[in-house]
Design a protein around this motif. Sequence first.
Motif, PDB file in Angstrom:
ATOM      1  N   GLU A   1       0.824  -1.218   0.000  1.00 20.04           N
ATOM      2  CA  GLU A   1       0.000   0.000   0.000  1.00 20.04           C
ATOM      3  C   GLU A   1       0.850   1.257   0.000  1.00 20.04           C
ATOM      4  OE1 GLU A   1      -2.459  -0.429   3.389  1.00 20.04           O
ATOM      5  OE2 GLU A   1      -3.887  -1.783   2.400  1.00 20.04           O
ATOM      6  N   GLY A   2       2.071   1.147   0.486  1.00 18.26           N
ATOM      7  CA  GLY A   2       2.978   2.292   0.484  1.00 18.26           C
ATOM      8  C   GLY A   2       2.648   3.313   1.557  1.00 18.26           C
ATOM      9  N   GLN A   3       3.542   4.311   1.701  1.00 19.69           N
ATOM     10  CA  GLN A   3       3.370   5.390   2.675  1.00 19.69           C
ATOM     11  C   GLN A   3       3.492   6.733   1.958  1.00 19.69           C
ATOM     12  OE1 GLN A   3       2.572   4.936   5.777  1.00 19.69           O
ATOM     13  NE2 GLN A   3       2.686   2.679   5.688  1.00 19.69           N
ATOM     14  N   PRO A   4       2.811   7.799   2.485  1.00 23.75           N
ATOM     15  CA  PRO A   4       2.980   9.134   1.875  1.00 23.75           C
ATOM     16  C   PRO A   4       4.430   9.572   1.930  1.00 23.75           C
ATOM     17  CG  PRO A   4       1.143   9.079   3.423  1.00 23.75           C
ATOM     18  CD  PRO A   4       1.885   7.804   3.603  1.00 23.75           C
ATOM     19  N   ALA A   5       4.817  10.395   0.927  1.00 26.08           N
ATOM     20  CA  ALA A   5       6.194  10.883   0.894  1.00 26.08           C
ATOM     21  C   ALA A   5       6.473  11.725   2.123  1.00 26.08           C
ATOM     22  CB  ALA A   5       6.421  11.704  -0.369  1.00 26.08           C
ATOM     23  N   SER A   6       7.641  11.570   2.633  1.00 30.37           N
ATOM     24  CA  SER A   6       7.992  12.335   3.837  1.00 30.37           C
ATOM     25  C   SER A   6       8.101  13.806   3.499  1.00 30.37           C
ATOM     26  CB  SER A   6       9.328  11.839   4.393  1.00 30.37           C
ATOM     27  OG  SER A   6       9.234  10.476   4.727  1.00 30.37           O
ATOM     28  N   PRO A   7       7.620  14.742   4.409  1.00 33.35           N
ATOM     29  CA  PRO A   7       7.735  16.189   4.149  1.00 33.35           C
ATOM     30  C   PRO A   7       9.177  16.637   4.226  1.00 33.35           C
ATOM     31  CG  PRO A   7       6.916  15.785   6.349  1.00 33.35           C
ATOM     32  CD  PRO A   7       6.965  14.455   5.670  1.00 33.35           C
ATOM     33  N   PRO A   8       9.491  17.799   3.621  1.00 33.85           N
ATOM     34  CA  PRO A   8      10.872  18.302   3.672  1.00 33.85           C
ATOM     35  C   PRO A   8      11.307  18.525   5.099  1.00 33.85           C
ATOM     36  CG  PRO A   8       9.578  19.497   2.044  1.00 33.85           C
ATOM     37  CD  PRO A   8       8.622  18.649   2.820  1.00 33.85           C
ATOM     38  N   ALA A   9      12.606  18.510   5.289  1.00 34.02           N
ATOM     39  CA  ALA A   9      13.142  18.692   6.636  1.00 34.02           C
ATOM     40  C   ALA A   9      12.712  20.031   7.202  1.00 34.02           C
ATOM     41  CB  ALA A   9      14.675  18.597   6.584  1.00 34.02           C
ATOM     42  N   GLY A  10      12.318  20.069   8.473  1.00 34.46           N
ATOM     43  CA  GLY A  10      11.902  21.299   9.144  1.00 34.46           C
ATOM     44  C   GLY A  10      10.447  21.627   8.962  1.00 34.46           C
ATOM     45  N   SER A  11       9.777  20.941   8.026  1.00 37.42           N
ATOM     46  CA  SER A  11       8.359  21.209   7.835  1.00 37.42           C
ATOM     47  C   SER A  11       7.544  20.286   8.677  1.00 37.42           C
ATOM     48  CB  SER A  11       7.983  21.041   6.355  1.00 37.42           C
ATOM     49  OG  SER A  11       8.159  19.680   5.959  1.00 37.42           O
ATOM     50  N   GLY A  12       6.312  20.596   8.897  1.00 33.25           N
ATOM     51  CA  GLY A  12       5.452  19.767   9.699  1.00 33.25           C
ATOM     52  C   GLY A  12       4.244  20.574  10.103  1.00 33.25           C
ATOM     53  N   PRO A  13       3.373  20.033  10.866  1.00 39.49           N
ATOM     54  CA  PRO A  13       2.183  20.781  11.272  1.00 39.49           C
ATOM     55  C   PRO A  13       2.556  21.937  12.191  1.00 39.49           C
ATOM     56  CG  PRO A  13       2.307  18.635  12.381  1.00 39.49           C
ATOM     57  CD  PRO A  13       3.391  18.672  11.375  1.00 39.49           C
ATOM     58  N   ASN A  14       2.029  23.096  11.894  1.00 32.30           N
ATOM     59  CA  ASN A  14       2.241  24.312  12.676  1.00 32.30           C
ATOM     60  C   ASN A  14       3.714  24.619  12.914  1.00 32.30           C
ATOM     61  OD1 ASN A  14      -0.564  24.521  12.925  1.00 32.30           O
ATOM     62  ND2 ASN A  14      -0.534  23.141  14.709  1.00 32.30           N
ATOM     63  N   PRO A  15       4.536  24.712  11.907  1.00 31.65           N
ATOM     64  CA  PRO A  15       5.937  25.028  12.161  1.00 31.65           C
ATOM     65  C   PRO A  15       6.059  26.476  12.634  1.00 31.65           C
ATOM     66  CG  PRO A  15       5.515  25.006   9.797  1.00 31.65           C
ATOM     67  CD  PRO A  15       4.251  24.587  10.467  1.00 31.65           C
ATOM     68  N   GLY A  16       6.951  26.676  13.556  1.00 39.73           N
ATOM     69  CA  GLY A  16       7.196  28.036  14.067  1.00 39.73           C
ATOM     70  C   GLY A  16       5.985  28.650  14.719  1.00 39.73           C
ATOM     71  N   ASN A  17       5.081  27.816  15.302  1.00 37.16           N
ATOM     72  CA  ASN A  17       3.881  28.303  15.967  1.00 37.16           C
ATOM     73  C   ASN A  17       3.030  29.167  15.049  1.00 37.16           C
ATOM     74  OD1 ASN A  17       4.496  27.055  18.411  1.00 37.16           O
ATOM     75  ND2 ASN A  17       5.843  28.777  19.006  1.00 37.16           N
TER      76      ASN A  17
END
Length: 458
Positions: A129-145
């Motif tokens: 089934e595979g997995q979603p591509a990993s986000p770029p480094a430093g990115s993610g939900p609510n980065p930097g508040n």
Amino acid sequence: MKVLPRLPRAVLLNSALGVVLLAALGGAYAAVNSDSTTATPRTDSRTVAVSTGKVQATVTGSGSLASPSDAGVNFTTGGQLSEVAVKAGDKVSKGQVMAKVDDTAARQALAQAKTSLTAAKANLTKVTEGQPASPPAGSGPNPGNSPSHDPSPSPTPSKKPSPNPSPTKPTPTPSDTSTPAGVPFAGISVRNAAYVDGAPAASPSVDPALLLQAQTQVAQAQSAVDNAQRTLDGTVLTAPVDGTIASVGAAVGQTVVGTTYTSGAGAAPGSAPGQAPGQAPGTTGGPGTGGGSPSPSGFIVITNPTGMQVKANFSEADALRLKPGQSATVTLNVQAGTALNAKVLSVSTLAVGGGAGGAAQYPVTFDITSATKDLHTGQSVSVQVVSGEAADALYVPTAALSGTGPTRTVTVVGPDGAAHPTSVTVGVEGDTNTQITSGLTQGQKVRVTTVAPSGHSG
């Protein structure tokens, strides 16, 4: 009175010795003459007419009965015997359960192997089934508040992917990988994006190395399940053929060792490699019940008269005269009046015996064509094979012939009593008569000469 002169003593002694010597010589002559008279051979001659009839050549051998349907069977999985359902003399049918060993460990091993297989299949499904591509480094939900973005689509989304989104809702393009504020699923490029209900979603990404590893794990787990199932099946011993139980190698409570039959020259079905004839393999814990049979052998031996055969040995000269398909007569040694019909099946080219000056013998196998219901493996028999036969053939007594090979010589006696040698060609050489294929005609007379030592002349 005149007195005669006394002879010298030496003269008297010599005279006595001479008389003794003459007597000895006479006795020796008589003995030699008597032996010469006794050893004089006597020649007998008679005339025999050339006849027409059947000429048959036979050879004989000895052997024993054997059935290819006999079977010696063993457990393929060892263990303690929990059930022995047959005994010597019982009739069994193909597939009938004859014995069992404790299968507790085998069942546990199978259950564990099935659990491992289930886990391996689940892992393969996950990798596939595979997995979603990993986000770029430093990115993610609510980065930097930063303020959180509502991942839900706008109140009036298009239910199908739109190639021309509204200018008020910018969509990333291959040349624009930036993340505009307010765009859902930030950090996902178009190359790794798809649209679900109008919103981009991650596409499956399968790692080839992980996929190969997961597939290998499933194959190994399946092989382990198959092996465990065979081990469990091997705790039950069933009859491979119909027949009669000849021997049982152990009793309930004793331990048997699993044995796998390996085919090889001289090996009997069900016997372990290197096993001595008559030994029931795979048994420990004391002697078993029932008698062993030299061939076949196994924990349980089953005999079956179906397709009964004869294994017999013949001298080299006789074996050369045998060919597959020739007719034979088999006689049971313990029942001289019982004759069975048979045919030559095969003639071995490998000699047996012949060591220490003994004559080599060649094994010959015969198929019995008569009823075999009351026959038993191992019975000793005598075999007579018709190695040659000619019907309505001219023949003369074999004793009338001289020479070797296909061309022989006979002495023909004419009507006037005159005898003259004649060359003839022979065919089938029977036990007492020989076929003549050329050189004679029916009714001619031939001389048969026999030589035998004469008795004392007196």
